[in-house]
Design an enzyme around this catalytic site. Sequence first.
Site, PDB file in Angstrom:
ATOM      1  N   HIS A 265       0.843  -1.190   0.000  1.00  0.00           N
ATOM      2  CA  HIS A 265       0.000   0.000   0.000  1.00  0.00           C
ATOM      3  C   HIS A 265       0.881   1.244   0.000  1.00  0.00           C
ATOM      4  O   HIS A 265       1.963   1.235   0.577  1.00  0.00           O
ATOM      5  CB  HIS A 265      -0.920   0.016   1.233  1.00  0.00           C
ATOM      6  CG  HIS A 265      -2.085   0.921   1.041  1.00  0.00           C
ATOM      7  ND1 HIS A 265      -2.027   2.259   1.318  1.00  0.00           N
ATOM      8  CD2 HIS A 265      -3.323   0.672   0.549  1.00  0.00           C
ATOM      9  CE1 HIS A 265      -3.182   2.801   1.007  1.00  0.00           C
ATOM     10  NE2 HIS A 265      -3.991   1.866   0.533  1.00  0.00           N
ATOM     11  N   GLU A 319      -7.808  -5.530  -0.250  1.00  0.00           N
ATOM     12  CA  GLU A 319      -8.344  -6.385  -1.311  1.00  0.00           C
ATOM     13  C   GLU A 319      -8.197  -7.877  -1.023  1.00  0.00           C
ATOM     14  O   GLU A 319      -8.934  -8.683  -1.568  1.00  0.00           O
ATOM     15  CB  GLU A 319      -7.635  -6.091  -2.648  1.00  0.00           C
ATOM     16  CG  GLU A 319      -7.512  -4.645  -3.006  1.00  0.00           C
ATOM     17  CD  GLU A 319      -8.813  -4.046  -3.493  1.00  0.00           C
ATOM     18  OE1 GLU A 319      -9.874  -4.571  -3.141  1.00  0.00           O
ATOM     19  OE2 GLU A 319      -8.766  -3.044  -4.220  1.00  0.00           O
TER      20      GLU A 319
HETATM   21  C1  COA Z   1      -0.775  -0.785  -3.842  1.00  0.00           C
HETATM   22  C2  COA Z   1       0.461  -0.424  -4.663  1.00  0.00           C
HETATM   23  C3  COA Z   1      -0.015   0.037  -6.033  1.00  0.00           C
HETATM   24  C4  COA Z   1       1.222   0.716  -3.983  1.00  0.00           C
HETATM   25  O1  COA Z   1       2.145   1.190  -4.899  1.00  0.00           O
HETATM   26  P1  COA Z   1       3.328   2.223  -4.571  1.00  0.00           P
HETATM   27  O2  COA Z   1       3.134   2.876  -3.265  1.00  0.00           O
HETATM   28  O3  COA Z   1       3.478   3.100  -5.752  1.00  0.00           O
HETATM   29  O4  COA Z   1       4.547   1.247  -4.418  1.00  0.00           O
HETATM   30  P2  COA Z   1       5.690   1.063  -5.494  1.00  0.00           P
HETATM   31  O5  COA Z   1       5.085   0.722  -6.804  1.00  0.00           O
HETATM   32  O6  COA Z   1       6.554   2.272  -5.398  1.00  0.00           O
HETATM   33  O7  COA Z   1       6.428  -0.203  -4.933  1.00  0.00           O
HETATM   34  C5  COA Z   1       7.579  -0.129  -4.079  1.00  0.00           C
HETATM   35  C6  COA Z   1       8.364  -1.430  -4.183  1.00  0.00           C
HETATM   36  O8  COA Z   1       7.611  -2.489  -3.586  1.00  0.00           O
HETATM   37  C7  COA Z   1       7.319  -3.499  -4.574  1.00  0.00           C
HETATM   38  N1  COA Z   1       5.943  -3.921  -4.395  1.00  0.00           N
HETATM   39  C8  COA Z   1       4.891  -3.140  -4.044  1.00  0.00           C
HETATM   40  N2  COA Z   1       3.770  -3.881  -3.977  1.00  0.00           N
HETATM   41  C9  COA Z   1       4.147  -5.141  -4.291  1.00  0.00           C
HETATM   42  C10 COA Z   1       3.431  -6.352  -4.398  1.00  0.00           C
HETATM   43  N3  COA Z   1       2.118  -6.428  -4.150  1.00  0.00           N
HETATM   44  N4  COA Z   1       4.088  -7.478  -4.749  1.00  0.00           N
HETATM   45  C11 COA Z   1       5.409  -7.432  -4.998  1.00  0.00           C
HETATM   46  N5  COA Z   1       6.167  -6.303  -4.897  1.00  0.00           N
HETATM   47  C12 COA Z   1       5.529  -5.174  -4.555  1.00  0.00           C
HETATM   48  C13 COA Z   1       7.497  -2.820  -5.924  1.00  0.00           C
HETATM   49  O9  COA Z   1       7.818  -3.749  -6.926  1.00  0.00           O
HETATM   50  C14 COA Z   1       8.607  -1.834  -5.652  1.00  0.00           C
HETATM   51  O10 COA Z   1       9.832  -2.532  -5.700  1.00  0.00           O
HETATM   52  P3  COA Z   1      11.181  -1.806  -6.241  1.00  0.00           P
HETATM   53  O11 COA Z   1      11.401  -0.653  -5.318  1.00  0.00           O
HETATM   54  O12 COA Z   1      12.202  -2.881  -6.156  1.00  0.00           O
HETATM   55  O13 COA Z   1      10.864  -1.359  -7.638  1.00  0.00           O
HETATM   56  C15 COA Z   1       1.380  -1.646  -4.791  1.00  0.00           C
HETATM   57  O14 COA Z   1       1.747  -2.094  -3.498  1.00  0.00           O
HETATM   58  C16 COA Z   1       0.779  -2.777  -5.602  1.00  0.00           C
HETATM   59  O15 COA Z   1       0.909  -2.767  -6.826  1.00  0.00           O
HETATM   60  N6  COA Z   1       0.106  -3.785  -4.945  1.00  0.00           N
HETATM   61  C17 COA Z   1      -0.514  -4.866  -5.668  1.00  0.00           C
HETATM   62  C18 COA Z   1      -1.860  -4.452  -6.218  1.00  0.00           C
HETATM   63  C19 COA Z   1      -2.902  -4.294  -5.138  1.00  0.00           C
HETATM   64  O16 COA Z   1      -3.025  -5.109  -4.242  1.00  0.00           O
HETATM   65  N7  COA Z   1      -3.667  -3.195  -5.254  1.00  0.00           N
HETATM   66  C20 COA Z   1      -4.705  -2.876  -4.307  1.00  0.00           C
HETATM   67  C21 COA Z   1      -4.339  -1.672  -3.522  1.00  0.00           C
HETATM   68  S1  COA Z   1      -5.447  -1.386  -2.173  1.00  0.00           S
END
Ligand code: COA
Length: 384
Positions: A265, A319
């Site tokens: 998140h 989720e």
């Molecule tokens: C929710 C979410 C979009 C937040 O995104 P964010 O704050 O922009 O986080 P980032 O995209 O900057 O991710 C930071 C790091 O954690 C990793 N990461 C984040 N969520 C991850 C996940 N669910 N699985 C694997 N790795 C994850 C990213 O790959 C990134 O790695 P890096 O620094 O080596 O590139 C992200 O955690 C995600 O994509 N989760 C999966 C989808 C999901 O469950 N969405 C519902 C949200 S309520």
Amino acid sequence: MSQSSEDLASPWNPVPKGLEGVIVANTMISKIDGKKGRLIYRGYDIQDLAGNVPFEAVAFLLWVGHLPNPLELDTFRKNLAEHRHISSDVRSFLEGTPHEADPLVVLRTAVSTMGLRPTKKDSILEDGLNLASQFPIILSYFQHMRNDEEIIEPRKDLGHASNYIYMLTGEVPSKEHEHALDSYLTLLADHGMNASTFSARVTISTLSDIYSAIVSAIGTLKGPLHGGAPSKVWEMLQEIGQAENVTPWLKERIANKERIMGFGHRIYRTEDPRSKILKKLAKEIANPDTFALASLVESEARKLLQEEHPDRPLDTNVEFYSSLVLNAGGIPTDMFTATFACARSFGWVAHIMEQLADNRIYRPDSEYVGPLDLSVPKMYDAKK
Ligand SMILES: CC(C)(COP(=O)(O)OP(=O)(O)OC[C@H]1O[C@@H](n2cnc3c(N)ncnc32)[C@H](O)[C@@H]1OP(=O)(O)O)[C@@H](O)C(=O)NCCC(=O)NCCS
């Protein structure tokens, strides 16, 4: 001579990617404490609201600002129930909708259709009631139409959660299932300046109309990084299938840098508080084998993600266990995100009201990092 983008990118003014940490509005609707894992609606902790306070009272709280007294609650419930009917425009649209369409796209287009003839009362409250009351109706009508089944008409004597399940399944839910879906609606109703809420606020800030703002919000919710994750969580659990597949399945995805749906998140640096409550609800109503598998995926993924990202805790988000609660509640998998929209519609409307009460158009700036002073090639010279 031209400047390259590198010359112009200012190291002194880096743009926070994804607007992380940027505050775009003051709000009194909800607050997230990402470190402690708390979510507050107008001063009340969601742990105290979900399952204790009926969803309609929580919706009133978000829109009006205080928990309703018995008379206010009764009137609000009646108001929501009175708005449980769709217009002939929306009905005709649904009748012509391809059966294979994504229910969230159907919902988004139905809201656009509602905007063809906005309410004559020109009141955000009236429009909000129309929208929030009709989301479940639109979805259940579509569900029966695509299956060539008879439509189940709404019942005014049922609560918001019960009526939705009744219209979808034809059965009034048990107390246990009603409690779980009512709590789900409360937990998902609002969440700070999330992407879809921001979209709704940006659209309404131009003094566009509420239907356009909600269309923007639904379009934004659709993506798997926001509201599109719960059906993907369900698909993941189905694909993993059994306990012995959990670790190799997760290891392969993590090694390929794929995201594990239902984890991580932007704001929480600990477990999402909604996830904790949803886990309890899932334990009560979901199939025990599926619950056991999901718990195993949770603990194993947390461990493996911790090894991969030691500086960033990646716990379950809202989720993950939502998918189990919604499935047990009889919601079709491809309607999980649209059901999320049914809950969040109340938050969107609250934010639209708040934005309009003290509006200024959202018009941020951007840092231009492209080249300057390029010469137009001779072939485009009109004087030639
Ligand atoms: C929710 C979410 C979009 C937040 O995104 P964010 O704050 O922009 O986080 P980032 O995209 O900057 O991710 C930071 C790091 O954690 C990793 N990461 C984040 N969520 C991850 C996940 N669910 N699985 C694997 N790795 C994850 C990213 O790959 C990134 O790695 P890096 O620094 O080596 O590139 C992200 O955690 C995600 O994509 N989760 C999966 C989808 C999901 O469950 N969405 C519902 C949200 S309520």
